[in-house]
Every structure is written in structure tokens, then in C-alpha cells.
Design an enzyme around this catalytic site. Structure first.
Site, PDB file in Angstrom:
ATOM      1  N   GLY A  76       0.841  -1.188   0.000  1.00  0.00           N
ATOM      2  CA  GLY A  76       0.000   0.000   0.000  1.00  0.00           C
ATOM      3  C   GLY A  76       0.870   1.230   0.000  1.00  0.00           C
TER       4      GLY A  76
ATOM      5  N   ASP B 251     -10.652   5.723   5.388  1.00  0.00           N
ATOM      6  CA  ASP B 251     -10.138   5.047   4.189  1.00  0.00           C
ATOM      7  C   ASP B 251     -10.794   3.679   4.026  1.00  0.00           C
ATOM      8  OD1 ASP B 251      -8.699   4.955   1.849  1.00  0.00           O
ATOM      9  OD2 ASP B 251      -6.875   4.193   2.785  1.00  0.00           O
TER      10      ASP B 251
END
Ligand SMILES: *[C@@H]1O[C@H](CO)[C@@H](O)[C@H](O)[C@H]1NC(C)=O
Ligand SMILES: *[C@@H]1O[C@H](CO)[C@@H](O)[C@H](O)[C@H]1NC(C)=O
Ligand SMILES: *[C@@H]1O[C@H](CO)[C@@H](O)[C@H](O)[C@H]1NC(C)=O
Ligand SMILES: *[C@@H]1O[C@H](CO)[C@@H](O)[C@H](O)[C@H]1NC(C)=O
Ligand SMILES: *[C@@H]1O[C@H](CO)[C@@H](O)[C@H](O)[C@H]1NC(C)=O
Length: 945
Positions: free
Chosen positions: A615, A730
Site C-alpha cells: 500500500g 479510508d
């Protein structure tokens, strides 16, 4: 609590990482304020760019170009970054710069500052980037700069700095980039520079350096670029040892008055670029084959003799070979372009002018994109076959001209007077936005022609979420490649401040890692969509906002830290000191601290076969801990390390959260410049994996509904049960993990921000102004517009997840947004076409209700969305309808009853003092014209597909 104070002092002394006073007193260190005033007074600012520096406090009154941080050791804010790029400043640099003792970045590039470099800069041991390029600085390089033991980058190129390079620079242990080209440096290159173990790029070209080339430079273990052209090493040779520079990509020794033979560089495996032109090299060209990566070989204007080695025919990446003005004889090797890939527009220039070559047998076979220049050779004697062709004419080597693809096609509809532009690369026709404009330069590219590398270049820039356009490019002296880049938003919505700041930071903090062929880059200018305020001003404002929030967070973290410490002290009368690093020794109950060695052991030394994800934060590895537990280890990428404060925030938050729909934190590691979080391992991976087209077994509707409800329940817990409440910020399908029974667990609190805390009267603001973070496609449009975050921003993101669940689509694909697509299909009565065709059998009514709930979550306006608890309640209704209708159709036994809806609501929502009560009540009737839904369970009609 009189007894607490001395203890508190003790705790503060031990932890020494946070200040309790942070939230109370936020002013800049007075020494630094005075230093900044002195710096301001020595600069001349004709455009008034520094007008904000005339009053107020530097860190809290938005002084242009100043970014501050709080300190571990005192209660002041400290200047961490001075960013004065391209502001038309002149005057000189005050020696008080040395008093900015917390400075990490000093950037005054592309101004007209004169005078000398203050030696006091050497006192700023925290300094990481010293960026003085493109000014009128003169005088010598202070030896004191050698004390900068944390310096990673020194750029003083394009000034008038003279005298020699101090030997003390050999102590710049961490320096990666040393750019001192285009100055007036003289004397010998200190051989001590060979101690710089981290040095990647050494640019000393265009100075007056003399003496010999230190053979010790071959000991630089990772040196990739050595650029020394236009110096005068009169009468000296190229050290033999340079053939041992195994990491070298580029060697430029043009016009250095070098003598002797050309070294055999064939042992350097990744060499791409050699320029040894304009010297007095003699002997023959080594016959061994050079690296396959060679793009450019320039040996022109020497005294090289013998024949052209046939091994020069087998270089697949070659773009330019120049042997002009030597004394080469014999034939040009047959099919010298053999093995060179000439696909696409690739250019190959072979310049053999002014030698004594006798034969070129391939005149008639010459491919169109190969240019051979033979003027001034015996081949071209009158009457020979070659002499009839253009290649015997004197020619100038074609330069590459940068493209400029501005089209005016849609300009009419675009009010360009406001600085807007039509975005040529946008898939949305006629979109008209103000791009971020970036003046960018490759300082030492490893190729001669860019078009072959243009696509690679674009792909290497981390702006996939936006539209990147190379407006134009041009080669400049060096050669360097100057470009004008434009970055457009991915849709017609303009950038918000945070996005712009994110883009700018990537450039000015050198967060972009380009493949080594592109060499170092530099930022020349930035043009942002906010016209009335200069870039730096906005940066400062946002940074200041960050500080205020950071301070509040810091204070909360601190209070937790203190509580933990006090409790430990009271109960065991000792403080754990397990940490070896400089960070504070903090023991958090329920979370284990791991050493770096333990993590390396668990992950097979972070082997790529253990990597399970990646990520923005870094890599995720699967690991097996010493006790046999399987774990997911999230390792921060170097350079994306959070401050210890943010890192501890995440650990603190996670350690206090326990819910079956949240991924559990097992431990953390914080040492040796490494930060890792260790989570329970989730064998079924991410929800995204299971929705993607490639997934093996498609999930049925019940399982999807179960995952939806589990996720909602986890988030509801964060909003209402966590104390203080947490907005996730998120939520996306790759942050929803599935355990062995496909129960959903929400992961990744890296972007969490604490929700506002009720004040003494028990009222709390509904929303909090904060930095926009999150993932494109999931971002709440209202939050995006206003920067105002509320719990319904998470509702929006979760709604997108629901839409993915029911359609199987990605949130954004081919420039199309899932919310818009689904709404469009539903409004035109084509809802059915959106349903994931891989779902086996399901009740149409239930899917409809689910879709309708998802759409409500994704309404543009925050106030129109349901709250998270309403989402959970509605899912309960759908679940019950589905179970009734499902009993005869559901064949998947693993899902059907591992999930009970009562458990979704088993966490009471009433404990939150602000969340539910202050929300306007929203009914679930859909005003888009669909059948109104009822909160009473209705039996859905099963259909089979
Ligand atoms: C810099 O450090 C030296 C000692 O290394 C000290 O004598 C000098 O006063 C310092 N200068 C400034 C401006 O702080
Ligand atoms: C290159 O390195 C090898 C091995 O370290 C060494 O034996 C050799 O002498 C070196 N060559 C030169 C020219 O320094
Ligand atoms: C070409 O290079 C290879 C590898 O370096 C070498 O073995 C070979 O002898 C060279 N060929 C000629 C004709 O010199
Ligand atoms: C050299 O070529 C190899 C194989 O094509 C490639 O993997 C590598 O990245 C190249 N190196 C450079 C520095 O371009
Ligand atoms: C080749 O160049 C032409 C014009 O210079 C350009 O239009 C075309 O897209 C290029 N093709 C490739 C494959 O780069």
C-alpha cells in the site's frame, strides 16, 4: 491528585517524546523567531513574497514557506522546513540560519541570492536537504558543512562557488546526492570522498577542478553517476580501478584534458551512458562487449585508432554512437545496427565523420530510423557507392525536439482567462480545469533520445490517480532534459488544497523514485490552481492546520501515555525499558513489542515470497511468529515512516479497540529506522480479491450481505464505541479483510483521525476540519470539496463498497465512477444490468433494497445520507428478508448461519454522547422515484437465475 505531579514530571522525563504543553502553548521557539527575522532582513524581496513574515508568529501565523513541528524536548514549535523556491529573492543568507536548530529542509533554489554560504549552516545537524541551486552564491564551501551527519542531499549547483571541495565532506555519512556542478570549484577532488558509502550521484561537472582523478572513487559502493565533464585534469589518465565500479550507470568525462587509453568498461553490468569525448585518449577501442543497457557512447574528438570493434554491433538499447573526429581505420562493421531494437520510433544515430574508414557495405540496407554519418572518411571518396548517398554529406546530428501537443479543439468552451485549461488527456470530453504545472528537469538522464523512454517516465511518476501530461520538453546544455508537466484531476472536479499539497510535496521532498536510467531530477517551478496566493503560502497554511490538529492528537496520545505509565508505575513500580532505539520506551497493554530481528525471522528476512500486499504505507508480509501464530506484518517503507507520534497514535488506538469486525493488533516494532504493525492474519485476504474478475469462486448474495453487515458493524463500533470516537477515513474493499469463515474485519487505521470530543457542556461539533485523505473513488465528494469530515464520510465510502459488492465493479474504471454509473442505470430503469452476473441465485427484492441502501449512502450531500447506525439497522431488515427467502435457495452452508443479525447490533449505540443524538433523522424513503422501502420486514420473492 497532589501526588501525581512529581510522577508526571518523571514520566515526561522518561518518555521525552511528547509535550503535555503542546495543546496549551503553541508558539515558535523565540530563538528561531529572531533568526527568521534576521534571515528576512538580509533578503531582498522585490515581489513582496515574504510579506507574511512581517508580523505574527512564524509557525502559527502562516509565514510563507515555513513548516513547523513540535519538539520532543520543549514546548515550542520549531521550524522544520524553509521552502523559498523560486520567489525572486535576492540579498544574502544570514548566518542566523544556523540557529534554526531543528531544520530538516533548507530550500532556497532558483532565486538570485548572492554572498557566501554561511558556515553556521554546519551547526544544523538535523539538516537532511540543503538546496541552494540556481542562485548567485559565491565564496568558498565552508568546511563546517561536513558536520551535517544527517544530510542526504546537497545541491549547490548553478552558483559561483569557488575554492576547493573541503575534505571534511568525507564525513557526510548519509549523503546520497552531491550536486556541485556548474560552479567555479578548483583544486583536487579529495580522495576522501571515497568514504561516502551512500553516495549515488556525484555531479562535479563544469567547474575548474584539476589534479588527478582519485582512483579511490571506485570504492564508492553504490555510485551510479559520475559526472566530471568540463574540468581540467590535464595530463592525467582515467584510473584503471574505474572498471570496477560495478553499480555505475553513467560516466561523463567529456572535455577533461585526459590522456592515455580508454578503459575497458565491459565489466560494468548496467552501464548505460559513456561520454569520454573531447579528450586526448589514444590507442584502440576495447573490443569486449559493453552492457546491453548502453544507450549512448560518445568517444568523439579523441585520438582513438584501430578499427571499430564488431562488438559495437550488438547493443540492443543503443541510441547514439559517436566516434567522430578520431583516427579510426578499416571498415564499418557489417550491419552495425544488428541486434539493436528499432521498433516504434526508436532512433539510432551512428556518427563516424572525420575518420579514415575505408568501407561501408550496407549502404542499401540502411533502415529508415538509422542515421549513419560518414562525411570525411575514405569511404566517401569520389566514385565510391557511398559517395552517391546523403550519408557522405556533412551533417549535423539531429536533435530531439520536444513535443507540444496542446490542442485547441475544446478551448472555446473553457474560460481560460481564469487559468483553466482544457484537459487533453482526460477521458471526459470538454473537462476544463486548472492543472498543477510543474517545471521539472532531469539533471543527468541516461539516454540521448527521450521518446523511447517517455512512457516509462510517465508510468514512474506516482500520479496514476490523476492525468499526467508532458506539455513539452527540451534538451538543454549538459545535456539535461527540461520538461513542463501538467497534472490534471481525474474528473472535471478541480483539485482541492490537500491534493495539490500532496502533489507538490512529492516533487519538492524528492518522494518520487524514478528508475535509475532517468538519473537525478530537480524541481524548477510549481504553478498551482490557487492564483491569488503563492504556493508556499498555502503550504504553510495547511501545514499550520496540521500542527494544530497534530497538537490535539498529541495531547490525547500523551494523556493515554501518561495514564498507561502511571498505572504501570502504581501497579508494578517500574517502567518497562525494552526499547533499544532512541524512541521512548512505551509499553502498551495488550500489544506486544517486537524487535526487528524477530520480524526478520518471522518473514524469512522479508522475502518477496512472504509479501502479501502493498500500500501507500509500505509492504505487508505474512509471517510466523516464534509462538507459531500467523501474522500480517505491515512494514513502513523507508521514506514513508510516520513520525513516532502518528505511529504511536495508531498503536494506541488499535490497542483499545476490540470488536469481532475489526482486525486485531498483535504488536508493533519501532527500531532501527523501521516501523511495523503486526496484525492477526486473515486467511481469506481482502474483499477486493474476492470481487475481482479473477477470483476463483464468486460469492453468493448472502455472503456479500454478511460481509456488508460485518463491515458496517465494525465501523459503527469505531464511530460510537471507541472513546474518543474514530472516523476511519479510508474504507475500501482492499481494507476489508476476510477471516477463515468469511467474516469481514475492517483494517488499516493508518488514516484514522480522532473524532471531535464533546466539550464541557457535552456538545460536540458535528464535523471536523481536516486534511483530505483517502482513496479516489471512495472519497466523500462533500468532504473532498469542503475538507469537512464527518461520520457520514465513512458512510459514503461504505456505500461504494456496497455498490462493489452488488455489481462486482471497481469504484473507478475507465474513468467511470461506480456511483454515477449505478445511479444512471437505476434512473433509466436498467438497474438489473448492473448486478454482478457471477452471483448465483438471489432474491431480486433483497438485492434491490441493498442497492437502494448503497445509493443512499452515496448521496452527494452529507445530510442526505443515513447514519451508520441506520445503515446497520437497514441491513438487518434486508438480512431477515433474505434469510426467509433464502432457506430454499442458498446452497452455501458455510455462510448462511455463521452470522446472526442480532450480533450486528449487540453493541449498544446509546453510549455515544453526540453521534446519534445530534444527527437529523433521515427516513429511508428514496426520492429518486423508486418504490419506497419500509422498515417492516417484508418477505422477498426469490428468483432463480
Ligand atoms: C556553531 O557551533 C560552534 C561550535 O561547533 C559554535 O562555536 C558556534 O557559536 C555555533 N554558531 C552558531 C551560530 O550557533
Ligand atoms: C578490481 O577489483 C578486483 C577484485 O576486487 C581486483 O582484484 C582488481 O585488482 C581491481 N582492478 C583494478 C584495476 O583495480
Ligand atoms: C566481443 O565481446 C565478447 C564478450 O566481452 C568477447 O568474448 C569477444 O571476444 C568479443 N569479440 C571480439 C570480436 O572481440
Ligand atoms: C538493464 O537492462 C535490464 C534488462 O533489460 C533491466 O532489467 C535493467 O533495469 C536495466 N538497467 C538499467 C540501469 O536501465
Ligand atoms: C512516433 O512519432 C510520431 C511523431 O513524432 C508520433 O505521432 C507517434 O505517436 C510515435 N509513435 C510511437 C510508437 O512512439
Amino acid at each position: 491528585m497532589a501526588g501525581v505531579n512529581p510522577m508526571l514530571a518523571g514520566v515526561l522525563a522518561i518518555s521525552c517524546c511528547y509535550s503535555l504543553y503542546l495543546a496549551v502553548a503553541q508558539t515558535t521557539d523565540p530563538t528561531e523567531v529572531n533568526a527568521l527575522r534576521a534571515i528576512r532582513n538580509s533578503l531582498v524581496d522585490p515581489m513582496g513574497n515574504l510579506h507574511t513574515w512581517n508580523s505574527g508568529d512564524p509557525c502559527t501565523s502562516y509565514w510563507v514557506g515555513i513548516v513547523c513541528n513540535s519538539s520532543a524536548n520543549d514546548h515550542y514549535l520549531h521550524v522544520q522546513e524553509l521552502f523559498l523556491l523560486n520567489l525572486n529573492l535576492s540579498g544574502y543568507l544570514a548566518h542566523e540560519l544556523g540557529l534554526l536548530s531543528h531544520l530538516k529542509i533548507l530550500d532556497v533554489m532558483w532565486n538570485n541570492i548572492s554572498g557566501s554560504i554561511p558556515k553556521e549552516i554546519g551547526n544544523i545537524t538535523s539538516l537532511e536537504l540543503l538546496l541552494l541551486s540556481g542562485n548567485q552564491l559565491s565564496g568558498s564551501l565552508p568546511a563546517e558543512l561536513g558536520y551535517l551527519s544527517n544530510l542526504k542531499r546537497m545541491q549547490i549547483d548553478q552558483n559561483h562557488i569557488s575554492a576547493s571541495i573541503p575534505e571534511s565532506f568525507a564525513s557526510l555519512n548519509r549523503v546520497v546526492h552531491l550536486h556541485m556542478n556548474n560552479n567555479s570549484l578548483s583544486g583536487q577532488i579529495p580522495q576522501e570522498l571515497s568514504r561516502l558509502k551512500c553516495l549515488l550521484h556525484l555531479l562535479l561537472d563544469n567547474n575548474n577542478l584539476s589534479g588527478f582523478l582519485p582512483s579511490e572513487l571506485s570504492k564508492l559502493p553504490i555510485l551510479q553517476i559520475l559526472q566530471l565533464d568540463n574540468n581540467n585534469f590535464s595530463g592525467n589518465t582515467i584510473p584503471d580501478s574505474y572498471v570496477n565500479m560495478t553499480e555505475l550507470r553513467k560516466l561523463r568525462l567529456r572535455n577533461c584534458s585526459l590522456q592515455g587509453r580508454m578503459p575497458d568498461l565491459s565489466m560494468i553490468p548496467q552501464l548505460t551512458y559513456i561520454d569520454l569525448s573531447w579528450n586526448q585518449l589514444e590507442g584502440s577501442i576495447p573490443a569486449n562487449k559493453l552492457s546491453d543497457n548502453m544507450t549512448t557512447i560518445d568517444l568523439s574528438n579523441n585520438f582513438l585508432g584501430g578499427s571499430i570493434p564488431s562488438n559495437l554491433t550488438s547493443l540492443p538499447s543503443l541510441q547514439r554512437l559517436s566516434l567522430e573526429n578520431n583516427i579510426l581505420s578499416g571498415p564499418v562493421p557489417a550491419f552495425i545496427w544488428r541486434n539493436t531494437s528499432l521498433s516504434g520510433n526508436k532512433t539510432l544515430i551512428l556518427n563516424f565523420q572525420n575518420n579514415s574508414l575505408t568501407e561501408f557495405s550496407d549502404v542499401l540496407n540502411l533502415p529508415a530510423n538509422v542515421t549513419v554519418l560518414l562525411f570525411g572518411n575514405k569511404i566517401c571518396a569520389n566514385g565510391s557507392q557511398a559517395s552517391k548517398f546523403k550519408l557522405c554529406q556533412p551533417q549535423i546530428i539531429p536533435l530531439e525536439f520536444g513535443n507540444s501537443t496542446n490542442s485547441d479543439e475544446y478551448r472555446d468552451s473553457c474560460p481560460t482567462n481564469l487559468g483553466n485549461e482544457y484537459n487533453q488527456s482526460s477521458p471526459i470530453l470538454g473537462s476544463c480545469v486548472f492543472p498543477v504545472g510543474v517545471g521539472f528537469r532531469l539533471k543527468s538522464p541516461g539516454f540521448s533520445y527521450f521518446h523511447t523512454y517517455e512512457d516509462d517516465f510517465k508510468l514512474s511518476l506516482p500520479f496514476r490517480a490523476y492525468q499526467l501530461h508532458i506539455d513539452s520538453y527540451a534538451w538543454e546544455e549538459g545535456p539535461r532534459l527540461r520538461m513542463s508537466l501538467k497534472i490534471y484531476p481525474n474528473n472535471s472536479k478541480p483539485f482541492n488544497d490537500m491534493e495539490i499539497q500532496g502533489i507538490e510535496e512529492k516533487f519538492r521532498m524528492w518522494q518520487i523514485t524514478l528508475p535509475s536510467i532517468f538519473g537525478p531530477y530537480e524541481l524548477l517551478s510549481l504553478r498551482s490552481p490557487v492564483q491569488d496566493s503563492p504556493t508556499a503560502n498555502r503550504v504553510t497554511k495547511l501545514a499550520a492546520a496540521g500542527i494544530v490538529l497534530g497538537a490535539v492528537t498529541g495531547a490525547i496520545v500523551m494523556s493515554v501515555v501518561i495514564t498507561v505509565f502511571i498505572m504501570r508505575k502504581l501497579s508494578r513500580n517500574q517502567v518497562s525499558k525494552r526499547h533499544s532505539g532512541q524512541t521512548s520506551p512505551i509499553k502498551i497493554d495488550g500489544v506486544k513489542w517486537f524487535s526487528f530481528e524477530e520480524m526478520a525471522l518471522a518473514t524469512n528476512n522479508f522475502s518477496s515470497s512472504n509479501q502479501i500486499g502493498e500500500g501507500g504505507y509500505g509492504q505487508v508480509y505474512k509471517g510466523i511468529l516464534v509462538d507459531g501464530t500467523h501474522a500480517a506484518i505491515k512494514r513502513a517503507r523507508q521514506g514513508s515512516l510516520q513520525g513516532s507520534k502518528e505511529f504511536l497514535t495508531e498503536i494506541m488506538l488499535l490497542s483499545r479497540l476490540h470488536h469481532r469486525n475489526l482486525v486485531t493488533l498483535i504488536g508493533y516494532c519501532d527500531e532501527e529506522c523501521e516501523q511495523m504493525l503486526i496484525y492477526e492474519f486473515m486467511p481469506n485476504g481482502t474483499l477486493r480479491d474476492h470481487l475481482s474478475a479473477g477470483s476463483k469462486a464468486a460469492m453468493n448474495f448472502s455472503r456479500r450481505l454478511q460481509i456488508a453487515a460485518g463491515s458496517a458493524r465494525g465501523i459503527l463500533y469505531l464511530h460510537t464505541e471507541a472513546n474518543p470516537p474514530i472516523f476511519h477515513r479510508d474504507i475500501k474493499t482492499s481494507n476489508i479483510l476476510l477471516d477463515s469463515k468469511f467474516a469481514a474485519k475492517v483494517a488499516d487505521f493508518g488514516l484514522s483521525k480522532l473524532a471531535p470530543i464533546p466539550d464541557a457542556e457535552g456538545t460536540a461539533p458535528d464535523d471536523v476540519l481536516t486534511a483530505v485523505k483517502g482513496t479516489p473513488g471512495y472519497l466523500d465528494p462533500e468532504y473532498f470539496r469542503t475538507n469537512i469530515l464527518s461520520d457520514t464520510s465513512d458512510v459514503y465510502s461504505l456505500g461504494v463498497v456496497f455498490l462493489e459488492l452488488v455489481t462486482g465493479m471497481l469504484p473507478i474504471s475507465n474513468g467511470k465512477n461506480i456511483v454515477r454509473e449505478v445511479n444512471h442505470a437505476c434512473q433509466s430503469g436498467k438497474m438489473f444490468s448492473m448486478i454482478d452476473s457471477r452471483m448465483d441465485s438471489y432474491s431480486m427484492e433483497c438485492v434491490k433494497k441493498f442497492m437502494s441502501l448503497a445509493r443512499k449512502c452515496c448521496r452527494d450531500e452529507m445530510k442526505m445520507r443515513p447514519s451508520m447506525s441506520e445503515v446497520v439497522r437497514e441491513l438487518e431488515v434486508i438480512w431477515e428478508m433474505n434469510s426467509e427467502s433464502d432457506t430454499d435457495t442458498n446452497t452455501d452452508t458455510t455462510t448462511s448461519h455463521s452470522f446472526s443479525l442480532n450480533s450486528v447490533l449487540h453493541d449498544p449505540v446509546t453510549t455515544s454522547s453526540f453521534h446519534i443524538t445530534t444527527k437529523p433523522y433521515i427516513r429511508f424513503d428514496d426520492n429518486s422515484g423508486e418504490t419506497p422501502t419500509s422498515l417492516n420486514p417484508v418477505r422477498c420473492l426469490p428468483i432463480r437465475r
